[in-house]
Design a protein around this motif. Sequence first.
Motif, PDB file in Angstrom:
ATOM      1  N   LYS A  36       5.866  -9.260   1.844  1.00  0.00           N
ATOM      2  CA  LYS A  36       8.146  -8.992   1.604  1.00  0.00           C
ATOM      3  C   LYS A  36       7.757  -7.453   0.983  1.00  0.00           C
ATOM      4  O   LYS A  36       6.951  -6.980   0.123  1.00  0.00           O
ATOM      5  N   ARG A  37       9.120  -6.748   0.914  1.00  0.00           N
ATOM      6  CA  ARG A  37       9.342  -5.733  -0.215  1.00  0.00           C
ATOM      7  C   ARG A  37       8.468  -5.905  -1.357  1.00  0.00           C
ATOM      8  O   ARG A  37       7.931  -5.201  -1.982  1.00  0.00           O
ATOM      9  N   THR A  38       9.041  -7.072  -2.362  1.00  0.00           N
ATOM     10  CA  THR A  38       8.442  -7.166  -3.297  1.00  0.00           C
ATOM     11  C   THR A  38       6.820  -7.341  -3.554  1.00  0.00           C
ATOM     12  O   THR A  38       6.813  -6.789  -4.583  1.00  0.00           O
ATOM     13  N   ASP A  39       6.429  -7.893  -2.484  1.00  0.00           N
ATOM     14  CA  ASP A  39       5.101  -8.055  -2.389  1.00  0.00           C
ATOM     15  C   ASP A  39       4.526  -7.219  -2.133  1.00  0.00           C
ATOM     16  O   ASP A  39       2.956  -7.176  -2.734  1.00  0.00           O
ATOM     17  N   THR A  40       5.143  -6.331  -1.653  1.00  0.00           N
ATOM     18  CA  THR A  40       4.194  -4.859  -1.198  1.00  0.00           C
ATOM     19  C   THR A  40       4.737  -4.210  -2.267  1.00  0.00           C
ATOM     20  O   THR A  40       3.202  -3.624  -2.875  1.00  0.00           O
ATOM     21  N   ILE A  41       5.404  -3.455  -2.820  1.00  0.00           N
ATOM     22  CA  ILE A  41       5.209  -3.228  -4.519  1.00  0.00           C
ATOM     23  C   ILE A  41       4.398  -3.414  -5.431  1.00  0.00           C
ATOM     24  O   ILE A  41       4.190  -3.315  -6.205  1.00  0.00           O
ATOM     25  N   ASP A  42       3.965  -4.944  -5.358  1.00  0.00           N
ATOM     26  CA  ASP A  42       3.329  -5.571  -6.690  1.00  0.00           C
ATOM     27  C   ASP A  42       1.443  -5.403  -5.941  1.00  0.00           C
ATOM     28  O   ASP A  42       0.976  -4.542  -6.966  1.00  0.00           O
ATOM     29  N   TRP A  43       1.556  -5.472  -4.751  1.00  0.00           N
ATOM     30  CA  TRP A  43       0.530  -5.114  -4.527  1.00  0.00           C
ATOM     31  C   TRP A  43      -0.225  -3.686  -4.593  1.00  0.00           C
ATOM     32  O   TRP A  43      -0.873  -3.553  -5.044  1.00  0.00           O
ATOM     33  N   LEU A  44       1.024  -2.411  -4.087  1.00  0.00           N
ATOM     34  CA  LEU A  44       0.663  -1.084  -4.498  1.00  0.00           C
ATOM     35  C   LEU A  44      -0.331  -0.834  -6.093  1.00  0.00           C
ATOM     36  O   LEU A  44      -0.887  -0.537  -5.807  1.00  0.00           O
ATOM     37  N   LYS A  45       0.791  -1.636  -6.782  1.00  0.00           N
ATOM     38  CA  LYS A  45       0.159  -1.649  -7.578  1.00  0.00           C
ATOM     39  C   LYS A  45      -1.196  -2.172  -8.090  1.00  0.00           C
ATOM     40  O   LYS A  45      -1.895  -1.166  -9.427  1.00  0.00           O
ATOM     41  N   THR A  46      -2.083  -2.778  -7.264  1.00  0.00           N
ATOM     42  CA  THR A  46      -3.322  -2.643  -7.599  1.00  0.00           C
ATOM     43  C   THR A  46      -4.621  -1.854  -7.038  1.00  0.00           C
ATOM     44  O   THR A  46      -5.705  -2.083  -6.606  1.00  0.00           O
ATOM     45  N   THR A  47      -3.953  -1.534  -5.990  1.00  0.00           N
ATOM     46  CA  THR A  47      -4.694  -0.554  -5.291  1.00  0.00           C
ATOM     47  C   THR A  47      -5.558   0.745  -6.076  1.00  0.00           C
ATOM     48  O   THR A  47      -6.363   0.965  -5.113  1.00  0.00           O
ATOM     49  N   THR A  49      -7.506   0.884  -8.012  1.00  0.00           N
ATOM     50  CA  THR A  49      -8.652   0.942  -9.078  1.00  0.00           C
ATOM     51  C   THR A  49      -9.115   0.260  -7.832  1.00  0.00           C
ATOM     52  O   THR A  49     -10.818  -0.164  -7.687  1.00  0.00           O
ATOM     53  N   LYS A  50      -9.105   0.306  -6.308  1.00  0.00           N
ATOM     54  CA  LYS A  50      -9.798  -0.612  -5.541  1.00  0.00           C
ATOM     55  C   LYS A  50     -10.541   0.127  -4.863  1.00  0.00           C
ATOM     56  O   LYS A  50      -9.944   1.457  -4.429  1.00  0.00           O
ATOM     57  N   GLU A  51     -11.080  -0.221  -3.638  1.00  0.00           N
ATOM     58  CA  GLU A  51     -12.276   1.117  -2.682  1.00  0.00           C
ATOM     59  C   GLU A  51     -11.336   1.030  -1.475  1.00  0.00           C
ATOM     60  O   GLU A  51     -10.502  -0.055  -1.437  1.00  0.00           O
ATOM     61  N   ASP A  52     -11.553   1.870  -0.825  1.00  0.00           N
ATOM     62  CA  ASP A  52     -10.795   1.833   0.350  1.00  0.00           C
ATOM     63  C   ASP A  52     -10.586   0.752   1.421  1.00  0.00           C
ATOM     64  O   ASP A  52      -9.834  -0.033   2.033  1.00  0.00           O
ATOM     65  N   TYR A  53     -11.883  -0.173   1.354  1.00  0.00           N
ATOM     66  CA  TYR A  53     -12.508  -0.484   2.469  1.00  0.00           C
ATOM     67  C   TYR A  53     -10.755  -1.740   2.350  1.00  0.00           C
ATOM     68  O   TYR A  53     -11.146  -2.465   3.161  1.00  0.00           O
ATOM     69  N   VAL A  54     -11.914  -2.186   0.609  1.00  0.00           N
ATOM     70  CA  VAL A  54     -11.086  -3.474   0.339  1.00  0.00           C
ATOM     71  C   VAL A  54      -9.352  -3.302   0.282  1.00  0.00           C
ATOM     72  O   VAL A  54      -8.955  -4.365   0.519  1.00  0.00           O
ATOM     73  N   ILE A  55      -9.267  -2.673   0.037  1.00  0.00           N
ATOM     74  CA  ILE A  55      -7.565  -1.978   0.734  1.00  0.00           C
ATOM     75  C   ILE A  55      -6.978  -2.056   2.010  1.00  0.00           C
ATOM     76  O   ILE A  55      -6.656  -3.220   2.787  1.00  0.00           O
ATOM     77  N   VAL A  56      -7.976  -1.747   2.688  1.00  0.00           N
ATOM     78  CA  VAL A  56      -7.887  -1.754   4.172  1.00  0.00           C
ATOM     79  C   VAL A  56      -7.653  -3.120   4.852  1.00  0.00           C
ATOM     80  O   VAL A  56      -7.164  -3.921   5.303  1.00  0.00           O
ATOM     81  N   GLN A  57      -8.382  -4.156   4.073  1.00  0.00           N
ATOM     82  CA  GLN A  57      -8.889  -5.616   3.696  1.00  0.00           C
ATOM     83  C   GLN A  57      -8.256  -6.565   3.958  1.00  0.00           C
ATOM     84  O   GLN A  57      -7.161  -7.309   4.186  1.00  0.00           O
TER      85      GLN A  57
END
Length: 103
Positions: A36-47, A49-57
């Motif tokens: 959902k849009r709100t979940d996407t916004i929250d998730w993007l705030k965490t990316t 500090t993460k490695e690309d492969y973790v974001i893809v997962q």
Amino acid sequence: MAKLKLNPAPTFTAQVKIPVPGGESDPVTFTFKHRKRTDTIDWLKTTSTKEDYVIVQDMAAGWDLDDEFTPDNIATLCDNYPGAGGAILDAYLAELRGARAKN
């Protein structure tokens, strides 16, 4: 005629053009997790500090490559093709917004 569903399917597929150094981009079809849009916004705030492969997962559930969709193989993809992580994220966000690229 299909009708819009208020609760979309939990996954969707989209083609991602993976940049290949010194060559053309290669298309790979990914199965992505719907957010959902709100979940996407929250998730993007965490990316950040993460490695690309973790974001893809975090955003994908599979791909159409011959190699299995595993954390190690995702890391290998992102390591061998440095532009892959960004291309996958861009495609994912465009699909969530419903913005399809024109051919």
